[in-house]
Every structure is written in C-alpha cells, then in structure tokens.
Scaffold this active site. Structure first.
Site, PDB file in Angstrom:
ATOM      1  N   HIS A  31      53.751  19.345  34.930  1.00 47.43           N
ATOM      2  CA  HIS A  31      54.150  20.720  35.240  1.00 47.43           C
ATOM      3  C   HIS A  31      55.632  20.911  34.922  1.00 47.43           C
ATOM      4  O   HIS A  31      56.186  21.979  35.149  1.00 47.43           O
ATOM      5  CB  HIS A  31      53.961  21.012  36.736  1.00 47.43           C
ATOM      6  CG  HIS A  31      52.544  21.252  37.166  1.00 47.43           C
ATOM      7  ND1 HIS A  31      51.622  21.914  36.390  1.00 47.43           N
ATOM      8  CD2 HIS A  31      51.911  20.948  38.332  1.00 47.43           C
ATOM      9  CE1 HIS A  31      50.473  21.987  37.062  1.00 47.43           C
ATOM     10  NE2 HIS A  31      50.627  21.403  38.226  1.00 47.43           N
TER      11      HIS A  31
ATOM     12  N   THR B 106      45.169  24.154  34.796  1.00 51.42           N
ATOM     13  CA  THR B 106      45.407  22.729  34.542  1.00 51.42           C
ATOM     14  C   THR B 106      44.130  21.908  34.651  1.00 51.42           C
ATOM     15  O   THR B 106      43.853  21.036  33.817  1.00 51.42           O
ATOM     16  CB  THR B 106      46.427  22.178  35.569  1.00 51.42           C
ATOM     17  OG1 THR B 106      47.457  23.139  35.754  1.00 51.42           O
ATOM     18  CG2 THR B 106      46.987  20.848  35.146  1.00 51.42           C
TER      19      THR B 106
ATOM     20  N   ARG C 211      49.235  31.312  31.714  1.00 44.85           N
ATOM     21  CA  ARG C 211      48.261  32.318  32.145  1.00 44.85           C
ATOM     22  C   ARG C 211      49.006  33.608  32.428  1.00 44.85           C
ATOM     23  O   ARG C 211      50.213  33.552  32.730  1.00 44.85           O
ATOM     24  CB  ARG C 211      47.646  31.787  33.445  1.00 44.85           C
ATOM     25  CG  ARG C 211      46.498  32.564  33.962  1.00 44.85           C
ATOM     26  CD  ARG C 211      45.913  31.871  35.178  1.00 44.85           C
ATOM     27  NE  ARG C 211      44.660  32.490  35.547  1.00 44.85           N
ATOM     28  CZ  ARG C 211      43.975  32.172  36.632  1.00 44.85           C
ATOM     29  NH1 ARG C 211      44.409  31.219  37.433  1.00 44.85           N
ATOM     30  NH2 ARG C 211      42.850  32.778  36.908  1.00 44.85           N
TER      31      ARG C 211
ATOM     32  N   ARG D 259      38.408  28.261  42.499  1.00 41.91           N
ATOM     33  CA  ARG D 259      38.301  29.471  43.323  1.00 41.91           C
ATOM     34  C   ARG D 259      37.381  30.446  42.613  1.00 41.91           C
ATOM     35  O   ARG D 259      36.193  30.435  42.800  1.00 41.91           O
ATOM     36  CB  ARG D 259      39.697  30.046  43.593  1.00 41.91           C
ATOM     37  CG  ARG D 259      39.769  31.032  44.742  1.00 41.91           C
ATOM     38  CD  ARG D 259      41.189  31.521  44.949  1.00 41.91           C
ATOM     39  NE  ARG D 259      41.728  32.184  43.780  1.00 41.91           N
ATOM     40  CZ  ARG D 259      41.645  33.498  43.534  1.00 41.91           C
ATOM     41  NH1 ARG D 259      41.072  34.283  44.410  1.00 41.91           N
ATOM     42  NH2 ARG D 259      42.150  34.015  42.426  1.00 41.91           N
TER      43      ARG D 259
ATOM     44  N   GLY E  92      38.220  31.483  38.943  1.00 40.51           N
ATOM     45  CA  GLY E  92      38.299  31.143  37.519  1.00 40.51           C
ATOM     46  C   GLY E  92      38.056  32.341  36.611  1.00 40.51           C
ATOM     47  O   GLY E  92      37.384  32.226  35.602  1.00 40.51           O
TER      48      GLY E  92
HETATM   49  P1  A3P Z   1      41.817  31.158  40.357  1.00 36.69           P
HETATM   50  O1  A3P Z   1      42.608  30.840  41.581  1.00 36.69           O
HETATM   51  O2  A3P Z   1      42.268  32.427  39.695  1.00 36.69           O
HETATM   52  O3  A3P Z   1      40.347  31.144  40.564  1.00 36.69           O
HETATM   53  P2  A3P Z   1      45.103  24.796  38.169  1.00 36.69           P
HETATM   54  O4  A3P Z   1      43.954  24.034  37.631  1.00 36.69           O
HETATM   55  O5  A3P Z   1      46.285  24.876  37.258  1.00 36.69           O
HETATM   56  O6  A3P Z   1      45.429  24.397  39.558  1.00 36.69           O
HETATM   57  O7  A3P Z   1      44.612  26.326  38.225  1.00 36.69           O
HETATM   58  C1  A3P Z   1      43.635  26.725  39.129  1.00 36.69           C
HETATM   59  C2  A3P Z   1      42.950  27.949  38.571  1.00 36.69           C
HETATM   60  O8  A3P Z   1      42.078  27.581  37.510  1.00 36.69           O
HETATM   61  C3  A3P Z   1      42.096  28.617  39.624  1.00 36.69           C
HETATM   62  O9  A3P Z   1      42.088  29.999  39.284  1.00 36.69           O
HETATM   63  C4  A3P Z   1      40.750  27.961  39.366  1.00 36.69           C
HETATM   64  O10 A3P Z   1      39.655  28.686  39.902  1.00 36.69           O
HETATM   65  C5  A3P Z   1      40.729  27.928  37.851  1.00 36.69           C
HETATM   66  N1  A3P Z   1      39.837  26.909  37.295  1.00 36.69           N
HETATM   67  C6  A3P Z   1      39.558  25.672  37.775  1.00 36.69           C
HETATM   68  N2  A3P Z   1      38.681  25.034  36.990  1.00 36.69           N
HETATM   69  C7  A3P Z   1      38.374  25.885  35.985  1.00 36.69           C
HETATM   70  C8  A3P Z   1      37.499  25.794  34.861  1.00 36.69           C
HETATM   71  N3  A3P Z   1      36.761  24.717  34.636  1.00 36.69           N
HETATM   72  N4  A3P Z   1      37.452  26.854  34.016  1.00 36.69           N
HETATM   73  C9  A3P Z   1      38.180  27.959  34.255  1.00 36.69           C
HETATM   74  N5  A3P Z   1      39.023  28.102  35.297  1.00 36.69           N
HETATM   75  C10 A3P Z   1      39.121  27.084  36.160  1.00 36.69           C
END
Ligand code: A3P
Length: 284
Positions: A117, A55, A139, A271, A273
C-alpha cells in the site's frame, strides 16, 4: 514533526495526535525497516493499491495468473482454502523482510508476488532501481472512501461504536491515513506508468469490473506470462475470473469464517464489490 517514541519524521498534513498508537509503534517503524533492508529482484512482481481499492481481488488474480500451470485445477486451488491475503503478503507489514525465493512455498515462489500500500515515493530504493514489474490498482475515490469507512466500522470493537461518516470523510480528504492522501498515491503511480510503461501498469477497479477479461489479459501480458492460444481456447481467462470473482471468493468457507494471522476476520474484505455504492451514503 517528530514522534517522541520513534523519532519518525511525519509529513506536514499529519497531526501527530491523529496517529494511532499501533501506527506509531508498529506500522511506521516496520515501513522504515522495510525501506532500509528490502532487496528487490528484477523478477519481482508488485501489486500496489490504496487500501480498499480492490487489493483482495488483485491479489487473487495475480496469484492465479502467476501460478496457473502449478495449480491448473480450480477445485483444488490454494485460493479455495486460503484467503488471498494469506497467499500474497504485504511488503511493509511483514515483521521480517526476507522474501527469499522459495519454489516450495506458495507465498515466496519465484517470481515473488508482493503486495504494497506504500505510495511510490515511499517504496524502498531497491524497488525503484530494479527492473521489477508493478501493477497499480486504484478506484474512484467516492467508492474507495465508502469502503474505507465501512471497513473501519467493521474492525472497530463494539465499545468503540461507529465512526461518524463526516469525521472519516474529513480525514480522508485531508489525507490523514498512514498511506498518504488519495490523490498523491494515485498520481505518484500514474506518473511512473507514463514515464516507464514497461515497469508500471496503472489499472482502475471500475474498468476491471466493466471488462475484467480485457484487464486480466493486460496483466498477464505485462507481468510476462501472456495467455497462449491453447490457454485461450481452453477458457483459462474465464476460469481465473470465476475463481477470483466476488461471488466465488466471498462464498468460500475460508472467507466467511476464517481468520488471518493479522487477527482480521477474512469476511471483512468482502462487502458489496460494486461500482457506485457511494450513492447510498453520500450526496453528490
Ligand atoms: P466494497 O467495500 O465497496 O464492497 P481491498 O481488497 O483493497 O481491501 O478492497 C475491498 C473492496 O474490494 C471491498 O469493496 C470489497 O467488497 C471488494 N472486493 C473484495 N473482493 C473482491 C472481488 N473478488 N471482486 C471485486 N471486488 C472485491
């Protein structure tokens, strides 16, 4: 099933005792208010996701694309000083759902960029009946689950300890989550994207990671602001992808030590990504 405090009807798979107090007292009533009162506009752009499916990334890309003429300079861009969640708000989490188009504000300028969501079935009727555009991002469920589990552990207080992986996995599989079971969520939007491709664009995080430039152009085209030849030759696609990349965003001060109005530290949204991190936590 009805909860005593709110009188909300809960789906069969949800055990009332598994809902947190915050969910019963705050989240579900706010969702009901939003379903009743929110008035969609045909120009609205929705970004719908399951929690932890990317997101934050989609919000950053959507914001950068829609506002690229207003903020052409990546150094002085609002994304450098604001977490993406502060720039694109959630439909169902706003206490007041007024989203009046206001061209002076970064969050409510027209077209309105609104995240959600909510599963398709729970969207306000005005959204379903409007000509607005909705980009859906999901995902692969194994990475999605690991991300949910890690996030839940990060936002728990020290006294609460860590969520056992097995218990969280069992709940994820049973759909014990305020936003419904994973497959219902994804399939609801998938079906709409097949029936109404003008209104719904279905994307996958894993595909975006593999070919971000292709999907950025698809999003731009879909939401009605395709990249011009001149923008292509200036490298706007790469500029936006760099600005919104995991490395850039996660290293910004605002995302390392900031706080959102919800109380969350901004760093909890970043985290690893990566695709395939589930292999470090789950057996096949
Ligand atoms: P991981 O926990 O697998 O690292 P959301 O944004 O829906 O809360 O999802 C969080 C997930 O998206 C986390 O995955 C986070 O690290 C990853 N994320 C956040 N920013 C991102 C970016 N700019 N590009 C790719 N993934 C990203």
């Amino acid at each position: 099933m009805e909860t005593p405090q709110t009188g909300l009807s809960l789906p069969k798979y949800l055990q009332e005792e598994e809902l947190t107090e915050e969910c019963k007292d705050k989240t579900l009533p706010t969702i009901l208010t939003c379903q009743k009162n929110f008035q969609a506009q045909d120009s609205d752009i929705f970004l719908a996701t399951t929690p932890k499916s990317g997101t934050t990334w989609l919000k950053a890309i959507g914001f950068a694309l829609v506002n690229r003429r207003k903020y052409p300079d990546p150094i002085n861009h609002p994304l450098v000083t604001n977490n993406p969640h502060a720039l694109v708000r959630y439909l169902e989490l706003e206490p007041r759902i007024d989203y009046q188009a206001d061209n002076t504000s970064t969050t409510t300028a027209s077209p309105r960029l609104i995240a959600t969501h909510l599963p398709f079935v729970s969207l306000p009727e005005s959204v379903k009946n409007s000509a607005c555009k909705l980009v859906y991002l999901c995902r692969n469920p194994k990475d999605n689950f690991v991300s949910v589990w890690q996030f839940a552990n990060k936002v728990r207080t020290k006294e609460m300890g860590t969520n056992p992986l097995e218990e969280t996995f069992d709940k994820f599989c049973r759909g014990v989550n305020v936003y419904e079971p994973f497959w219902d969520h994804a399939l609801g939007y998938w079906k709409e994207s097949l029936e109404n491709p003008q209104g719904f664009l279905f994307l996958k995080y894993d595909d975006m990671k593999e070919h971000p430039e292709i999907h950025l152009r698809r999003i731009a085209e879909f939401i009605g602001c395709p990249l011009s030849l001149e923008e292509e030759s200036r490298g706007v696609v790469d500029d936006i992808l760099n600005l919104c990349s995991f490395d850039t965003l996660s290293n910004l001060e605002v995302n390392k030590s900031g706080k959102l109005s919800s109380g969350h530290d901004t760093n909890v949204f970043f985290r690893r990504g990566e695709v395939g991190d589930w292999k470090n936590h789950l057996t096949p």
